[in-house]
Design a protein around this motif. Structure first.
Motif, PDB file in Angstrom:
ATOM      1  N   GLU A  15       0.843  -1.191   0.000  1.00 42.46           N
ATOM      2  CA  GLU A  15       0.000   0.000   0.000  1.00 42.46           C
ATOM      3  C   GLU A  15       0.888   1.253   0.000  1.00 42.46           C
ATOM      4  O   GLU A  15       2.077   1.183   0.312  1.00 42.46           O
ATOM      5  CB  GLU A  15      -0.903   0.009   1.242  1.00 42.46           C
ATOM      6  N   ASP A  16       0.283   2.396  -0.324  1.00 41.11           N
ATOM      7  CA  ASP A  16       1.057   3.641  -0.395  1.00 41.11           C
ATOM      8  C   ASP A  16       1.737   3.970   0.926  1.00 41.11           C
ATOM      9  O   ASP A  16       2.802   4.580   0.960  1.00 41.11           O
ATOM     10  CB  ASP A  16       0.137   4.805  -0.812  1.00 41.11           C
ATOM     11  N   ASP A  17       1.117   3.587   2.061  1.00 38.06           N
ATOM     12  CA  ASP A  17       1.719   3.909   3.365  1.00 38.06           C
ATOM     13  C   ASP A  17       2.741   2.845   3.790  1.00 38.06           C
ATOM     14  O   ASP A  17       3.237   2.868   4.909  1.00 38.06           O
ATOM     15  CB  ASP A  17       0.623   4.058   4.431  1.00 38.06           C
TER      16      ASP A  17
END
Lengths: 166, 292
Positions: A88-90
């Protein structure tokens, strides 16, 4: 013995995981090798190198493809996603990665990148597979630890996680 | 397991691609590459140049052409050189026109390979262990090829010359394949035995039958992996023993995966089974009527 003349190199712009990699490669460089050696993305694993095992599976424009059966020079127009691009982006694990962790879906881990990319695309097409469909989804990938039971469980678990079940 | 060096060209037009092929005796065409790249990696093939046609425009189509007036001549599925197996399999129109395409394609390798591999490429690769060359032969389809000398249509019966050998000249590109539609009263079926679904078949069998008033008027059966080229046997006059008629014309061979005797056994078991499926399919589709 004479050394053959230097091989012609091609300037290739690869779009991988949202980044651009400008590489110089001979035409015969397999995409799997370009990703590992020229882009430094060693998550893509090279197994059989003739399309049987599926360890090198990546996503090309969202669809799973064997990176050992594509030439890097032929990938110029494509959007490539490797296993490194699944998080995921995080930085947290994707549902499929989390499911492999939850269900012990990997043993030695060598085939895992190919399974993760294959299943990610498979669940995008069919978010709620039956066990039969889960088996079908992974049928083109080999696990030499033969850990298929837990990989099938991981597919079903990833589908649950994808729907937001905890 | 790495290819030998070769020159590489990625033309933007068909004319450019054809000119390049005409000027290079040892050039090969690269489309999906799912059969060619392994051959390169194992150095079973070492072309001087690859002409990568993936950037050519207007070759990715899967379309169904309507029949001509009256007899339906010309009705069928047209598949462009860059249409992937997965595109053909996903086309509901193509499946409705000629159901044998989807029946056979679901056995062509694995979904991951079908995402890249092209149906037209598989045809001109001319592997007798592959499904689609036999299907083209069974259905009496054809392939359109282009070169600097012009275009021509090669009927399936003239396409396959030997093991991995088609009758294309070195400067020709296959631009489109044509699979005739399933006619009224006709039925088709496909089955194969492989070590793992999607692997090369030990034996694959397809059948195409025509019926009138519920009676079989014509029956033909095609075989995968039992010969050097795709083989089709007419069993219209041998409906009581189609496998016997087929085996009289086939010479199954040994390889590392199966003995000739085992292949003959699979022909014996699968032929009547697939023929019965096709006859059932013909009666079913006749009863239900055709949607298109």
């Amino acid at each position: 013995m004479s050394i053959p003349g230097a091989e012609q190199l091609h300037d290739v712009r690869l779009h991988v995981n949202g980044s651009v990699h400008e590489v110089q490669v001979p035409a015969r460089r397999l995409l799997s090798d370009a990703l590992r050696h020229d882009c430094g993305l060693t998550g893509t694993h090279v197994g059989c190198e003739h399309g049987v095992c599926g360890a090198c599976t990546i996503l090309v424009d969202g669809r799973p493809v064997r990176s050992c059966l594509m030439l890097a020079v032929s990938a110029v127009d494509a959007e490539i996603t490797t296993v490194e691009g699944l998080t995921e982006d995080d930085g947290s694990l994707s549902p499929v990665q989390q499911a492999f962790s939850d269900c012990h879906g990997l043993q030695c881990g060598f085939c895992t990148p190919g399974f993760l990319t294959t299943i990610t695309a498979g669940l995008a097409d069919n978010p709620d597979p039956s066990e039969e469909e889960a088996r079908e989804m992974i049928a083109g990938n080999l696990c030499r630890c033969t850990g298929y039971q837990n990989i099938v469980k991981s597919v079903l678990r990833a589908a649950e996680l994808g729907k937001g079940d905890e | 397991m790495k290819p030998a060096p070769f020159a590489y060209l990625r033309p933007a037009t068909l004319e450019e691609a054809l000119a390049a092929l005409a000027g290079q005796q040892g050039a090969k065409v690269l489309a999906g590459g799912q059969s060619l790249v392994p051959l390169l990696s194992m150095r079973l093939a070492a072309p001087s140049m690859l002409v990568d046609i993936n950037a050519l425009p207007d070759l990715g189509h899967v379309t169904v052409s309507p029949g001509g007036a009256g007899d339906g001549a010309g009705e069928g599925v047209r598949i462009g050189a860059l249409a992937r197996h997965a595109d053909v399999l996903a086309s509901a129109e193509a499946t409705a026109s000629q159901p044998l395409l989807a029946m056979a394609l679901s056995h062509v390798a694995h979904p991951t390979i079908r995402n890249r591999g092209t149906t037209v490429g598989s045809l001109v690769h001319a592997d007798a262990a592959a499904e689609m060359p036999m299907v083209l032969r069974l259905l009496d389809g054809s392939v359109d090829v282009a070169s600097v000398r012009g275009r021509r249509t090669i009927p399936a019966a003239e396409l396959f010359a030997g093991p991995l050998e088609s009758t294309l000249a070195h400067d020709e590109i296959a631009v489109e394949a044509f699979f005739p539609a399933l006619g009224p009263g006709a039925g088709v079926a496909f089955q194969e035995i492989a070590r793992r679904h999607g692997d090369y078949a030990l034996v694959g069998v397809a059948a195409h039958v025509e019926t009138a008033g519920g009676e079989v008027t014509r029956a033909r059966v095609g075989f995968v992996s039992v010969s050097d080229v795709p083989v089709v046997v007419d069993v219209t006059d041998a409906l009581d023993d189609p496998a016997g008629a087929a085996l009289a014309e086939l010479e199954p061979a040994d390889d590392i995966h199966a003995t000739a005797a085992y292949r003959a056994h699979l022909v014996k078991v699968l032929t009547p089974r697939v023929l019965a499926d096709a006859i059932h399919h013909a009666r079913q589709t006749t009863t239900q009527g055709r949607s298109a």
